[in-house]
Design an enzyme around this catalytic site. Structure first.
Site, PDB file in Angstrom:
ATOM      1  N   GLU A   1      -6.423  -3.823   0.495  1.00  0.00           N
ATOM      2  CA  GLU A   1      -6.406  -5.763   2.065  1.00  0.00           C
ATOM      3  C   GLU A   1      -7.073  -6.256   1.114  1.00  0.00           C
ATOM      4  O   GLU A   1      -6.871  -6.720   1.910  1.00  0.00           O
ATOM      5  CB  GLU A   1      -6.612  -4.372   3.152  1.00  0.00           C
ATOM      6  CG  GLU A   1      -4.868  -3.443   2.767  1.00  0.00           C
ATOM      7  CD  GLU A   1      -4.988  -2.042   3.250  1.00  0.00           C
ATOM      8  OE1 GLU A   1      -5.360  -1.871   2.709  1.00  0.00           O
ATOM      9  OE2 GLU A   1      -4.292  -1.613   3.357  1.00  0.00           O
TER      10      GLU A   1
ATOM     11  N   THR B   1       0.735  -0.996  -0.008  1.00  0.00           N
ATOM     12  CA  THR B   1       0.095  -0.174  -0.160  1.00  0.00           C
ATOM     13  C   THR B   1       0.916   1.059   0.291  1.00  0.00           C
ATOM     14  O   THR B   1       1.991   1.570   1.224  1.00  0.00           O
ATOM     15  CB  THR B   1      -1.198   0.061   1.429  1.00  0.00           C
ATOM     16  OG1 THR B   1       0.503   0.029   2.156  1.00  0.00           O
ATOM     17  CG2 THR B   1      -1.951  -1.054   1.274  1.00  0.00           C
TER      18      THR B   1
ATOM     19  N   TRP C   1     -19.491  16.918  10.521  1.00  0.00           N
ATOM     20  CA  TRP C   1     -18.441  16.548   9.674  1.00  0.00           C
ATOM     21  C   TRP C   1     -19.204  16.692   8.310  1.00  0.00           C
ATOM     22  O   TRP C   1     -19.903  16.718   8.193  1.00  0.00           O
ATOM     23  CB  TRP C   1     -18.188  15.286   9.217  1.00  0.00           C
ATOM     24  CG  TRP C   1     -17.665  14.566  10.671  1.00  0.00           C
ATOM     25  CD1 TRP C   1     -16.931  15.521  12.407  1.00  0.00           C
ATOM     26  CD2 TRP C   1     -16.882  12.827  11.089  1.00  0.00           C
ATOM     27  NE1 TRP C   1     -16.310  14.383  13.005  1.00  0.00           N
ATOM     28  CE2 TRP C   1     -16.136  13.106  12.363  1.00  0.00           C
ATOM     29  CE3 TRP C   1     -17.205  11.854  10.241  1.00  0.00           C
ATOM     30  CZ2 TRP C   1     -15.735  12.470  12.786  1.00  0.00           C
ATOM     31  CZ3 TRP C   1     -16.648  10.862  11.523  1.00  0.00           C
ATOM     32  CH2 TRP C   1     -15.544  11.103  11.761  1.00  0.00           C
TER      33      TRP C   1
ATOM     34  N   LYS D   1     -13.624  18.569  10.057  1.00  0.00           N
ATOM     35  CA  LYS D   1     -14.564  18.763  11.110  1.00  0.00           C
ATOM     36  C   LYS D   1     -14.887  20.082  11.775  1.00  0.00           C
ATOM     37  O   LYS D   1     -13.587  20.880  12.357  1.00  0.00           O
ATOM     38  CB  LYS D   1     -13.435  17.730  12.140  1.00  0.00           C
ATOM     39  CG  LYS D   1     -14.111  16.582  12.051  1.00  0.00           C
ATOM     40  CD  LYS D   1     -12.571  15.520  13.152  1.00  0.00           C
ATOM     41  CE  LYS D   1     -12.474  14.185  12.748  1.00  0.00           C
ATOM     42  NZ  LYS D   1     -11.440  13.417  12.041  1.00  0.00           N
TER      43      LYS D   1
HETATM   44  P1  ADP Z   1      -6.933   1.057  -4.389  1.00  0.00           P
HETATM   45  O1  ADP Z   1      -6.535   2.311  -5.332  1.00  0.00           O
HETATM   46  O2  ADP Z   1      -7.548   0.023  -5.590  1.00  0.00           O
HETATM   47  O3  ADP Z   1      -8.146   1.412  -4.144  1.00  0.00           O
HETATM   48  P2  ADP Z   1      -6.151   1.513  -1.903  1.00  0.00           P
HETATM   49  O4  ADP Z   1      -5.674   0.694  -0.820  1.00  0.00           O
HETATM   50  O5  ADP Z   1      -4.932   2.610  -2.605  1.00  0.00           O
HETATM   51  O6  ADP Z   1      -6.527   0.559  -3.318  1.00  0.00           O
HETATM   52  O7  ADP Z   1      -6.406   2.431  -1.627  1.00  0.00           O
HETATM   53  C1  ADP Z   1      -8.094   2.104  -1.366  1.00  0.00           C
HETATM   54  C2  ADP Z   1      -9.106   3.960  -0.856  1.00  0.00           C
HETATM   55  O8  ADP Z   1      -9.583   4.259  -1.716  1.00  0.00           O
HETATM   56  C3  ADP Z   1     -10.604   3.155  -0.448  1.00  0.00           C
HETATM   57  O9  ADP Z   1      -9.749   2.797   1.106  1.00  0.00           O
HETATM   58  C4  ADP Z   1     -11.132   4.599  -0.309  1.00  0.00           C
HETATM   59  O10 ADP Z   1     -10.479   5.728   1.074  1.00  0.00           O
HETATM   60  C5  ADP Z   1     -10.844   4.902  -1.935  1.00  0.00           C
HETATM   61  N1  ADP Z   1     -11.374   4.386  -2.514  1.00  0.00           N
HETATM   62  C6  ADP Z   1     -10.906   3.636  -3.257  1.00  0.00           C
HETATM   63  N2  ADP Z   1     -12.541   3.246  -3.875  1.00  0.00           N
HETATM   64  C7  ADP Z   1     -13.220   4.441  -3.765  1.00  0.00           C
HETATM   65  C8  ADP Z   1     -15.298   5.229  -4.663  1.00  0.00           C
HETATM   66  N3  ADP Z   1     -14.942   4.357  -5.612  1.00  0.00           N
HETATM   67  N4  ADP Z   1     -15.186   6.497  -3.529  1.00  0.00           N
HETATM   68  C9  ADP Z   1     -14.394   6.191  -2.771  1.00  0.00           C
HETATM   69  N5  ADP Z   1     -13.719   6.357  -2.634  1.00  0.00           N
HETATM   70  C10 ADP Z   1     -12.446   5.193  -2.628  1.00  0.00           C
END
Ligand code: ADP
Length: 547
Positions: A331, A186, A449, A444
Site C-alpha cells: 500500500e 495484497t 505484549w 498478548k
Molecule cells: P512487502 O512484501 O513489499 O513488504 P506487504 O504489503 O506484502 O509488502 O507486507 C507489508 C508488511 O510486511 C508490513 O506491514 C510489515 O508487517 C512487514 N514488513 C515489511 N518490512 C519489514 C521489516 N523491515 N521489518 C518487519 N516487518 C516488515
C-alpha cells in the site's frame, strides 16, 4: 498567484526517454527462463517498449485497460513495465506463487484484457485460462519458435511474434499524471485480496525518493540486482529508479538459489542488491559454505520482513556489505523507512551503530508517520511506547481498487486521512522506527505484549537454527504464551532445553518461549514471508506442556 513554471505531468514514459537519451548504453542483463544470459541496453528497452505500445494499440485497448503479467524479473517484463504504463494502460503484475483460484479471482476482479507470461508458468495458465473470461489474448514471453503448439490455451501468441514486427517509433501520449499506471494485489490473509492502484505521479515521486542518499543512494555507477520480484510491488520501484539514474540492471530470472545469485553478483559486478531475508539467507548460506567473498557488492537493501540481527552482522562484519534495513508495504509503493545513520552517530562505537541499524529506519521525505494508542491518541517518540503505526503521503493508498474493503483511512482532528499499516511499532527521539510486530501476530501474555520478531531474532542467532517462527498459543492463566517453531540447519543439532537456555539473559524472563517445536519446514507465503496463519493451523492440536 500561480507559479510560472512549466506544467509537465510526471509520467513513467519520461523515465525511459531519459534513460535512453542519457544512459542509452547502460546495460540490462537478464538470466532467462531458458538459463542463458541475455544482455542489451536502456536504448534497446526504449525501442522495444515502443514496439509493445504499438502492439497494444493494435489490440484496441482503451486508456486504463489492464494488461497482466505472470513473469520473473527479466528484460521482457521491463519492456512491459514501460510499454503498458507509458501508453496509458495499467500494468497488473500477478504473483505466480498464489494459488490458481486466487490468480483467477484477481484476474477477473482486475478485468485483465491481455496476460503475458513466462513459459515456466504455462501450467498455471492452463489451469486458469478457462476461468478468466475478460482475457482475450495470452502472450507467452518467448521467441516464436518456442511457442508451445498443443497447450490448449486459446488466443495464444509468442511475445516476439506479437510485438517484434511492430514499428520502433511511437509518440508516448501525454495525460494526467494522476492516471493509474500499475496495480498489485495484497496477499489477502483475511478476506479477498485488495489491489493498490499506483499512479504515474506516485510512481515517479517514489522513484525520486528511492534514489536519495539516505534511501537507496542509487546512481549511474551502480549495477542493481533486484532479487525482489517484479511481480510484487514493482520490485520496490527499482525498474523505475534505475532508469531515473541510468543504472545498469541485472535480473536474476527464476534462479534465486544462493549459488546462482552469487555467480550473477560476481560476473556482472553488482554493487547494489535488494531482497527479502529468506533470499539472503540462501545467499549467505552459499557464501559461508564455500568460503566466498563479494568483490563488488557494497550495499544490500533488506526488507519485507524483519531482518535478523545475525544477518546484518554477517553482511557487515564478514563481507563488508552495508545492510540497509527497509520497511514498507504494498500500500506504500512500497518504501516507508530506510535505516541509515545520522551525522551524530558516526563517532559511536560499532555496537551502538549496529543497534541503530537493526531498526527499520527513518521516514523518507514524503512519508508521514505516527504511532497511536487504542483511542487514536498519538504516542511519544521515545523508543519505548508502542502503538499502531499510521502513515500518509503521496505514494500511500487512499482507497483500494473498486473500493474493496471500504474506506481504509482513519481521519485525524484536521480531517486528514491516515492509512493504518496493521503494524505495531516504536519510534525513537531521532525518528527511527522499530516494528514490534504485525498487530495480529503480537503475543498478548497476561496483558503484556511480546514481540514475535524479537523471539525469532534470538533463535536465528543460534548456530544450529536455520529458521524460526514465534506464535502465541492458548494459555489458561496468561491467555497466550509464545512458543517458537524451529527448522534446524542440515546436520546441526540443538535440543529444546539448549535452545530455551540460549534465551537466558537475551530477553526478559517472562518473554522466553514456553516451548520449542521442531519442524522440517515452516510455511512460506507468496512473497517469501512466514505464513503465520498456516503455521497456526498446523499447530491447532498443539497444547502447551502442563496447560
Ligand atoms: P512487502 O512484501 O513489499 O513488504 P506487504 O504489503 O506484502 O509488502 O507486507 C507489508 C508488511 O510486511 C508490513 O506491514 C510489515 O508487517 C512487514 N514488513 C515489511 N518490512 C519489514 C521489516 N523491515 N521489518 C518487519 N516487518 C516488515
Amino acid at each position: 498567484m500561480l507559479g510560472l513554471m512549466q506544467d509537465q505531468p510526471l509520467l513513467i514514459s519520461s523515465l525511459l526517454e531519459f534513460a535512453e537519451s542519457h544512459h542509452g548504453d547502460a546495460e540490462i542483463v537478464s538470466r532467462r527462463v531458458e538459463g542463458d544470459i541475455h544482455r542489451y541496453t536502456w536504448a534497446d528497452v526504449a525501442s522495444r517498449a515502443r514496439q509493445v505500445a504499438n502492439a497494444l494499440d493494435g489490440e484496441d485497448l482503451l486508456f486504463s485497460d489492464r494488461v497482466a503479467t505472470l513473469a520473473w524479473n527479466g528484460y521482457r517484463h521491463l519492456e512491459l513495465y514501460y510499454g503498458v504504463s507509458g501508453s496509458g494502460r495499467v500494468l497488473h503484475t500477478i504473483n505466480p506463487r498464489l494459488h490458481p483460484d486466487q490468480i483467477a479471482w484477481i484476474a477477473n476482479h482486475a478485468e485483465d484484457q491481455i496476460l503475458c507470461f513466462d513459459l515456466s508458468f504455462l501450467p498455471l495458465v492452463q489451469a486458469v485460462h478457462a476461468r478468466c473470461p475478460t482475457i482475450r489474448k495470452w502472450v507467452a514471453l518467448c521467441d516464436a519458435d518456442r511457442l508451445p503448439l498443443d497447450s490448449g490455451v486459446p488466443h495464444l501468441v509468442s511475445y516476439e511474434a506479437w510485438m517484434g514486427t511492430q514499428p520502433t517509433d511511437y509518440a508516448w501520449p501525454g495525460f494526467d499524471e494522476n492516471s493509474a499506471s500499475s496495480m498489485c494485489y495484497t496477499s489477502g490473509t483475511t478476506g479477498n485480496p485488495k489491489a493498490a492502484l499506483y499512479s504515474h505521479r506516485s510512481t515517479l515521486l517514489h522513484a525520486y525518493a528511492a534514489c536519495l542518499p539516505d534511501v537507496m543512494c542509487l546512481s549511474a555507477r551502480d549495477a542493481v540486482l533486484p532479487v525482489v520480484p517484479m511481480f510484487h510491488v514493482n520490485a520496490w520501484g527499482l525498474p523505475y529508479s534505475a532508469a531515473l539514474v541510468g543504472a545498469k540492471i541485472v535480473f536474476p530470472g527464476p534462479a534465486l538459489d544462493g549459488k546462482s545469485v552469487f555467480e550473477l553478483i560476481e560476473s556482472e559486478k553488482v554493487t547494489f542488491a535488494a531482497g527479502v531475508p529468506t533470499v539472503w539467507q540462501m545467499l549467505l548460506g552459499h557464501a559461508q559454505a564455500n568460503d566466498l567473498k563479494f568483490s563488488t557488492l557494497t550495499r544490500t537493501v533488506i526488507g519485507g520482513s524483519a531482518c535478523p540481527p545475525a544477518m546484518i552482522h554477517a553482511f557487515q562484519e564478514k563481507y563488508g556489505v552495508e545492510v540497509l534495513h527497509a520497511w514498507g508495504m504494498t500500500e506504500m509503493s512500497p518504501l516507508g523507512t530506510l535505516c541509515t545513520l545520522k551525522n551524530k552517530h558516526l563517532d559511536l562505537p560499532l555496537e551502538a551503530q549496529t543497534a541503530i541499524r537493526m531498526k527499520q529506519g527513518r521516514a523518507i521525505f514524503g512519508v508521514d508517520m505516527k504511532i497511536v494508542d487504542g483511542n487514536g491518541n498519538a504516542l511519544p517518540w521515545d523508543g519505548k511506547a508502542y502503538g499502531d503505526l499510521l502513515v500518509k503521503g503521496p505514494w500511500v493508498v487512499k482507497e483500494y481498487f473498486k473500493g474493496e474493503g471500504g474506506d481504509p483511512l482513519i481521519l485525524d482532528a484536521q480531517q486528514r486521512g491516515w492509512f493504518p499499516t496493521g503494524d505495531v511499532a516504536t519510534i525513537d527521539a531521532d525518528g527511527y522506527l522499530q516494528i514490534t510486530d504485525r498487530s495480529k501476530d503480537v503475543i498478548k501474555s497476561g496483558g503484556e505484549w511480546i514481540s514475535s520478531i524479537d523471539i525469532e531474532n534470538i533463535a536465528v542467532a543460534h548456530p544450529a537454527v536455520a529458521m524460526a517462527a514465534c506464535v502465541g498459543v492458548f494459555h489458561p492463566k496468561w491467555d497466550e504464551r509464545p512458543i517458537v517453531v524451529i527448522v534446524k540447519k542440515p546436520n546441526a543439532e540443538v535440543t529444546r532445553d539448549e535452545l530455551l537456555q540460549f534465551y537466558e539473559g537475551k530477553t526478559a524472563k517472562w518473554q522466553i518461549p514456553d516451548d520449542v517445536v521442531f519442524m522440517d519446514a515452516i510455511p512460506i507465503g507468496a512473497t517469501g514471508k512466514i505464513l503465520k496463519t498456516k503455521l497456526r493451523e498446523q499447530l491447532k492440536d498443539y497444547r502447551l506442556p502442563g496447560a
